[in-house]
Design an enzyme around this catalytic site. Structure first.
Site, PDB file in Angstrom:
ATOM      1  N   ASP A 127       0.798  -1.230   0.000  1.00 38.85           N
ATOM      2  CA  ASP A 127       0.000   0.000   0.000  1.00 38.85           C
ATOM      3  C   ASP A 127       0.831   1.281   0.000  1.00 38.85           C
ATOM      4  O   ASP A 127       0.722   2.084  -0.910  1.00 38.85           O
ATOM      5  CB  ASP A 127      -0.981  -0.007   1.189  1.00 38.85           C
ATOM      6  CG  ASP A 127      -1.928   1.179   1.138  1.00 38.85           C
ATOM      7  OD1 ASP A 127      -2.522   1.390   0.073  1.00 38.85           O
ATOM      8  OD2 ASP A 127      -2.071   1.891   2.140  1.00 38.85           O
ATOM      9  N   CYS A 181     -15.031  -8.436 -16.691  1.00 40.60           N
ATOM     10  CA  CYS A 181     -16.158  -7.583 -16.286  1.00 40.60           C
ATOM     11  C   CYS A 181     -17.315  -7.710 -17.279  1.00 40.60           C
ATOM     12  O   CYS A 181     -18.476  -7.553 -16.901  1.00 40.60           O
ATOM     13  CB  CYS A 181     -15.726  -6.121 -16.204  1.00 40.60           C
ATOM     14  SG  CYS A 181     -14.841  -5.717 -14.694  1.00 40.60           S
ATOM     15  N   CYS A 241     -20.164  -6.306  -6.571  1.00 38.10           N
ATOM     16  CA  CYS A 241     -19.454  -7.024  -7.636  1.00 38.10           C
ATOM     17  C   CYS A 241     -19.845  -8.512  -7.668  1.00 38.10           C
ATOM     18  O   CYS A 241     -19.679  -9.225  -6.674  1.00 38.10           O
ATOM     19  CB  CYS A 241     -17.939  -6.880  -7.453  1.00 38.10           C
ATOM     20  SG  CYS A 241     -17.038  -7.656  -8.812  1.00 38.10           S
TER      21      CYS A 241
HETATM   22  C1  B12 Z   1      -4.469   6.194  -3.438  1.00 33.70           C
HETATM   23  C2  B12 Z   1      -5.237   4.941  -3.088  1.00 33.70           C
HETATM   24  C3  B12 Z   1      -6.598   5.049  -2.820  1.00 33.70           C
HETATM   25  C4  B12 Z   1      -7.372   6.341  -3.107  1.00 33.70           C
HETATM   26  C5  B12 Z   1      -7.581   6.445  -4.632  1.00 33.70           C
HETATM   27  C6  B12 Z   1      -8.109   5.148  -5.258  1.00 33.70           C
HETATM   28  C7  B12 Z   1      -7.913   5.058  -6.759  1.00 33.70           C
HETATM   29  N1  B12 Z   1      -8.791   4.329  -7.397  1.00 33.70           N
HETATM   30  O1  B12 Z   1      -6.969   5.608  -7.298  1.00 33.70           O
HETATM   31  C8  B12 Z   1      -8.668   6.123  -2.273  1.00 33.70           C
HETATM   32  C9  B12 Z   1      -8.474   6.748  -0.884  1.00 33.70           C
HETATM   33  C10 B12 Z   1      -9.946   6.697  -2.872  1.00 33.70           C
HETATM   34  C11 B12 Z   1      -8.677   4.610  -2.147  1.00 33.70           C
HETATM   35  C12 B12 Z   1      -9.823   3.878  -1.903  1.00 33.70           C
HETATM   36  C13 B12 Z   1      -9.836   2.500  -1.762  1.00 33.70           C
HETATM   37  N2  B12 Z   1      -8.761   1.696  -1.656  1.00 33.70           N
HETATM   38 CO1  B12 Z   1      -6.940   2.277  -2.029  1.00 33.70          CO
HETATM   39  N3  B12 Z   1      -5.158   2.621  -2.571  1.00 33.70           N
HETATM   40  C14 B12 Z   1      -4.580   3.693  -3.024  1.00 33.70           C
HETATM   41  C15 B12 Z   1      -3.115   3.396  -3.409  1.00 33.70           C
HETATM   42  C16 B12 Z   1      -2.219   3.869  -2.260  1.00 33.70           C
HETATM   43  C17 B12 Z   1      -2.659   3.998  -4.723  1.00 33.70           C
HETATM   44  C18 B12 Z   1      -3.626   3.771  -5.904  1.00 33.70           C
HETATM   45  C19 B12 Z   1      -3.187   4.548  -7.118  1.00 33.70           C
HETATM   46  O2  B12 Z   1      -2.049   4.453  -7.533  1.00 33.70           O
HETATM   47  N4  B12 Z   1      -4.093   5.334  -7.675  1.00 33.70           N
HETATM   48  C20 B12 Z   1      -3.812   6.076  -8.876  1.00 33.70           C
HETATM   49  C21 B12 Z   1      -4.670   5.481  -9.987  1.00 33.70           C
HETATM   50  C22 B12 Z   1      -4.394   6.220 -11.305  1.00 33.70           C
HETATM   51  O3  B12 Z   1      -4.245   4.179 -10.116  1.00 33.70           O
HETATM   52  P1  B12 Z   1      -5.257   2.926 -10.041  1.00 33.70           P
HETATM   53  O4  B12 Z   1      -6.587   3.280  -9.513  1.00 33.70           O
HETATM   54  O5  B12 Z   1      -4.557   1.816  -9.375  1.00 33.70           O
HETATM   55  O6  B12 Z   1      -5.485   2.813 -11.599  1.00 33.70           O
HETATM   56  C23 B12 Z   1      -4.712   2.062 -12.456  1.00 33.70           C
HETATM   57  C24 B12 Z   1      -5.648   1.291 -13.396  1.00 33.70           C
HETATM   58  O7  B12 Z   1      -7.011   1.582 -13.129  1.00 33.70           O
HETATM   59  C25 B12 Z   1      -5.149   1.672 -14.762  1.00 33.70           C
HETATM   60  N5  B12 Z   1      -6.050   2.381 -15.621  1.00 33.70           N
HETATM   61  C26 B12 Z   1      -6.279   3.686 -15.617  1.00 33.70           C
HETATM   62  N6  B12 Z   1      -7.079   4.000 -16.613  1.00 33.70           N
HETATM   63  C27 B12 Z   1      -7.387   2.864 -17.273  1.00 33.70           C
HETATM   64  C28 B12 Z   1      -8.207   2.620 -18.379  1.00 33.70           C
HETATM   65  C29 B12 Z   1      -8.347   1.318 -18.837  1.00 33.70           C
HETATM   66  C30 B12 Z   1      -9.230   1.096 -20.000  1.00 33.70           C
HETATM   67  C31 B12 Z   1      -7.667   0.266 -18.176  1.00 33.70           C
HETATM   68  C32 B12 Z   1      -7.821  -1.125 -18.645  1.00 33.70           C
HETATM   69  C33 B12 Z   1      -6.858   0.520 -17.052  1.00 33.70           C
HETATM   70  C34 B12 Z   1      -6.742   1.815 -16.638  1.00 33.70           C
HETATM   71  O8  B12 Z   1      -4.030   2.537 -14.643  1.00 33.70           O
HETATM   72  C35 B12 Z   1      -3.929   3.048 -13.323  1.00 33.70           C
HETATM   73  C36 B12 Z   1      -2.484   3.172 -12.959  1.00 33.70           C
HETATM   74  O9  B12 Z   1      -1.879   1.908 -12.793  1.00 33.70           O
HETATM   75  C37 B12 Z   1      -3.161   1.820  -3.519  1.00 33.70           C
HETATM   76  C38 B12 Z   1      -1.855   1.116  -3.175  1.00 33.70           C
HETATM   77  C39 B12 Z   1      -0.835   1.259  -4.279  1.00 33.70           C
HETATM   78  N7  B12 Z   1       0.364   1.627  -3.911  1.00 33.70           N
HETATM   79  O10 B12 Z   1      -1.138   1.008  -5.440  1.00 33.70           O
HETATM   80  C40 B12 Z   1      -4.319   1.438  -2.556  1.00 33.70           C
HETATM   81  C41 B12 Z   1      -5.211   0.263  -2.956  1.00 33.70           C
HETATM   82  C42 B12 Z   1      -5.551   0.439  -4.402  1.00 33.70           C
HETATM   83  N8  B12 Z   1      -6.418   0.485  -2.160  1.00 33.70           N
HETATM   84  C43 B12 Z   1      -7.012  -0.593  -1.748  1.00 33.70           C
HETATM   85  C44 B12 Z   1      -8.282  -0.645  -1.119  1.00 33.70           C
HETATM   86  C45 B12 Z   1      -8.639  -1.930  -0.396  1.00 33.70           C
HETATM   87  C46 B12 Z   1      -9.150   0.446  -1.198  1.00 33.70           C
HETATM   88  C47 B12 Z   1     -10.649   0.482  -0.834  1.00 33.70           C
HETATM   89  C48 B12 Z   1     -11.406  -0.775  -1.199  1.00 33.70           C
HETATM   90  C49 B12 Z   1     -10.804   0.802   0.682  1.00 33.70           C
HETATM   91  C50 B12 Z   1     -12.230   1.044   1.141  1.00 33.70           C
HETATM   92  N9  B12 Z   1     -13.072   0.023   1.241  1.00 33.70           N
HETATM   93  O11 B12 Z   1     -12.588   2.160   1.470  1.00 33.70           O
HETATM   94  C51 B12 Z   1     -11.123   1.715  -1.669  1.00 33.70           C
HETATM   95  C52 B12 Z   1     -11.575   1.314  -3.081  1.00 33.70           C
HETATM   96  C53 B12 Z   1     -12.056   2.492  -3.882  1.00 33.70           C
HETATM   97  C54 B12 Z   1     -11.849   2.286  -5.381  1.00 33.70           C
HETATM   98  N10 B12 Z   1     -12.939   2.158  -6.146  1.00 33.70           N
HETATM   99  O12 B12 Z   1     -10.687   2.273  -5.833  1.00 33.70           O
HETATM  100  C55 B12 Z   1      -6.231  -1.829  -2.186  1.00 33.70           C
HETATM  101  C56 B12 Z   1      -6.989  -2.477  -3.353  1.00 33.70           C
HETATM  102  C57 B12 Z   1      -6.881  -3.983  -3.417  1.00 33.70           C
HETATM  103  C58 B12 Z   1      -7.620  -4.476  -4.636  1.00 33.70           C
HETATM  104  N11 B12 Z   1      -8.127  -5.689  -4.551  1.00 33.70           N
HETATM  105  O13 B12 Z   1      -7.737  -3.797  -5.630  1.00 33.70           O
HETATM  106  C59 B12 Z   1      -4.812  -1.214  -2.581  1.00 33.70           C
HETATM  107  C60 B12 Z   1      -4.110  -1.906  -3.726  1.00 33.70           C
HETATM  108  C61 B12 Z   1      -3.958  -1.287  -1.294  1.00 33.70           C
HETATM  109  C62 B12 Z   1      -3.413  -2.698  -1.035  1.00 33.70           C
HETATM  110  N12 B12 Z   1      -2.108  -2.848  -0.977  1.00 33.70           N
HETATM  111  O14 B12 Z   1      -4.128  -3.662  -0.909  1.00 33.70           O
HETATM  112  N13 B12 Z   1      -7.431   4.085  -2.343  1.00 33.70           N
HETATM  113  S1  SF4 Z   2     -19.164  -4.783 -10.477  1.00 36.57           S
HETATM  114 FE1  SF4 Z   2     -17.337  -6.087 -10.680  1.00 36.57          FE
HETATM  115  S2  SF4 Z   2     -17.692  -7.263 -12.579  1.00 36.57           S
HETATM  116 FE2  SF4 Z   2     -19.139  -5.549 -12.580  1.00 36.57          FE
HETATM  117  S3  SF4 Z   2     -18.049  -3.957 -13.769  1.00 36.57           S
HETATM  118 FE3  SF4 Z   2     -17.634  -3.575 -11.597  1.00 36.57          FE
HETATM  119  S4  SF4 Z   2     -15.694  -4.612 -11.196  1.00 36.57           S
HETATM  120 FE4  SF4 Z   2     -16.503  -5.437 -13.140  1.00 36.57          FE
END
Ligand code: B12
Ligand code: SF4
Ligand code: SF4
Length: 344
Positions: A127, A181, A241
């Site tokens: 994380d 999905c 989900c």
């Molecule tokens: C900052 C952060 C948050 C922020 C921002 C979340 C976000 N979506 O960015 C906040 C505080 C909102 C948050 C919330 C949550 N978080 Co958080 N968070 C993080 C953290 C520290 C960084 C994420 C990050 O880099 N965000 C920046 C965005 C740009 O990156 P990303 O969302 O990962 O997106 C990637 C892909 O989506 C992809 N992408 C982007 N555009 C597109 C388009 C297409 C078409 C495709 C295919 C892909 C794609 O590229 C992005 C960059 O790699 C990570 C740990 C880590 N170091 O990665 C934990 C992490 C993501 N969090 C986690 C958790 C558990 C949560 C929550 C469930 C907690 C809760 N219940 O409240 C929620 C889920 C909310 C959600 N829908 O994401 C877990 C997720 C585990 C998992 N199974 O996914 C992580 C991995 C921590 C861990 N080590 O377990 N989180």
């Molecule tokens: S609810 Fe789950 S299966 Fe449905 S679009 Fe979201 S991540 Fe994908």
């Protein structure tokens, strides 16, 4: 035994639910991440801006890095119906037990030691580390990034943590799996604040998880009502989900449900600094601090409370913190305006 098998056995012995490998290389969505930063989507999370190049490429984390080992740990708790009682606030499931950072960090230390014995040098992260965890999880074939941006595992669903070891060991990469999905949009449709603005794109500055865990100041007025009775995090886009139909309870005893998950909201208003630290010892809620936690509690009471809760909120109007006082006043006004509608 092959090196890959030995490493997977170590993961299993340490209690991880999955372990996959991918190449240490530039993250596949590093450009999307940069765009996210350029659009200031990180909000108050300034630490996300620190050295973005390192976050995009694990080879900058360790000289000679060859492989990223991606680990999954199930945290799905046994739900004893705690989240359905009235007067109780909702905590995200990941926070029902002890802090996963501490639990996983310990396992990763032991993992790194075991890999040293196999000739590797490594850095490990859970994380807090500067690594795009979900990108590498997808590349390694742990699961796929769902439309909610949450990583989905075909057996664990959404309820698991990610962790990584970046290592100099050259391990044969696993195969990514297809995104499953399909035409589902349940997570996008259910989000109370429309934070998932398009498939795979989430704006944290609209997300309840962000507001209740990361945001430092006053919660913007337009988001207070949608927060509902949530006091720490949000699980809505995970709960809906369909891939969670296979989820089983976590085997990790340290994730067993803690007593605070079932405590009446008004009791939280009575906590002084020391009570707060004692109640949330070893919990991720402790890092939020009493002031921001009570801010969240006031919103939850404002949204779900009754007139009988007003005297408790009035007491909170005497708090030293302007942040708590302002949210307590908002809660009193919200309850009053609801009951005046009922009495009309
Ligand atoms: C900052 C952060 C948050 C922020 C921002 C979340 C976000 N979506 O960015 C906040 C505080 C909102 C948050 C919330 C949550 N978080 Co958080 N968070 C993080 C953290 C520290 C960084 C994420 C990050 O880099 N965000 C920046 C965005 C740009 O990156 P990303 O969302 O990962 O997106 C990637 C892909 O989506 C992809 N992408 C982007 N555009 C597109 C388009 C297409 C078409 C495709 C295919 C892909 C794609 O590229 C992005 C960059 O790699 C990570 C740990 C880590 N170091 O990665 C934990 C992490 C993501 N969090 C986690 C958790 C558990 C949560 C929550 C469930 C907690 C809760 N219940 O409240 C929620 C889920 C909310 C959600 N829908 O994401 C877990 C997720 C585990 C998992 N199974 O996914 C992580 C991995 C921590 C861990 N080590 O377990 N989180
Ligand atoms: S609810 Fe789950 S299966 Fe449905 S679009 Fe979201 S991540 Fe994908
Ligand atoms: S965690 Fe809650 S607010 Fe954030 S994107 Fe998911 S459903 Fe929306």
């Amino acid at each position: 035994m092959m090196l890959e098998e030995k490493v997977k056995l170590i993961a299993q012995d340490l209690g991880f639910d999955d372990c996959k490998f991918t190449r240490a290389k530039e993250a596949s969505h590093s450009q999307e991440f940069q765009k996210w930063l350029d659009e200031n989507k990180n909000g108050d999370m300034e630490w996300m801006e620190n050295n973005p190049e390192r976050r995009k490429d694990p080879r900058l984390l360790l000289q000679g890095a060859s492989t990223v080992i991606v680990l999954a740990l199930n945290y799905f708790p046994i739900d004893k119906g705690v989240s359905n009682k009235s007067g109780i606030g909702r905590f995200a499931k990941y926070a029902w037990g002890n802090d996963y950072h501490d639990v996983i960090d310990k396992k990763l230390k032991n993992f790194a030691k075991a890999l040293e014995e196999l000739g590797g040098e490594q850095r490990f992260y859970v994380d807090y580390g500067p690594i795009l965890e979900r990108d590498f999880a997808t590349d390694a074939g742990v699961g796929w990034n769902g439309k909610s941006t949450v990583q989905i595992h075909p057996k664990l669903g959404t309820w698991f943590f990610l962790a990584e070891l970046v290592t100099t060991l050259d391990l044969n990469p696993d195969q990514p799996m297809p995104n499953r999905c399909g035409s589902c949009t349940k997570c996008i449709d259910c989000c109370p604040t429309d934070a998932i603005t398009a498939p795979n794109i989430m704006d944290p500055r609209r997300c309840i998880s962000y507001f209740t865990i990361e945001h430092k100041g006053s919660i913007p007025l337009e988001f207070r009502e949608p927060i509902g009775d949530r006091v720490f995090g949000c699980d809505d886009c995970l709960e809906v989900c369909p891939w969670n139909r296979f989820a089983n309870a976590s085997k990790e005893v340290k994730f067993a449900v803690r007593e605070f998950v079932d405590m009446p909201l008004i009791n939280f208003l009575e906590l002084n600094e020391r009570d707060f630290r004692d109640l949330f010892r070893k919990s991720p809620v402790k890092r939020l601090g009493r002031e921001r936690f009570l801010r969240n509690v006031c919103i939850a009471i404002g949204n779900s409370g009754k007139e009988k809760d007003i005297p408790h909120l009035r007491k909170a109007l005497n708090e030293e913190s302007e942040l708590i006082r302002e949210h307590a006043q908002w809660a009193i006004d919200a309850i009053k305006s609801r009951s005046s509608i009922v009495h009309k």
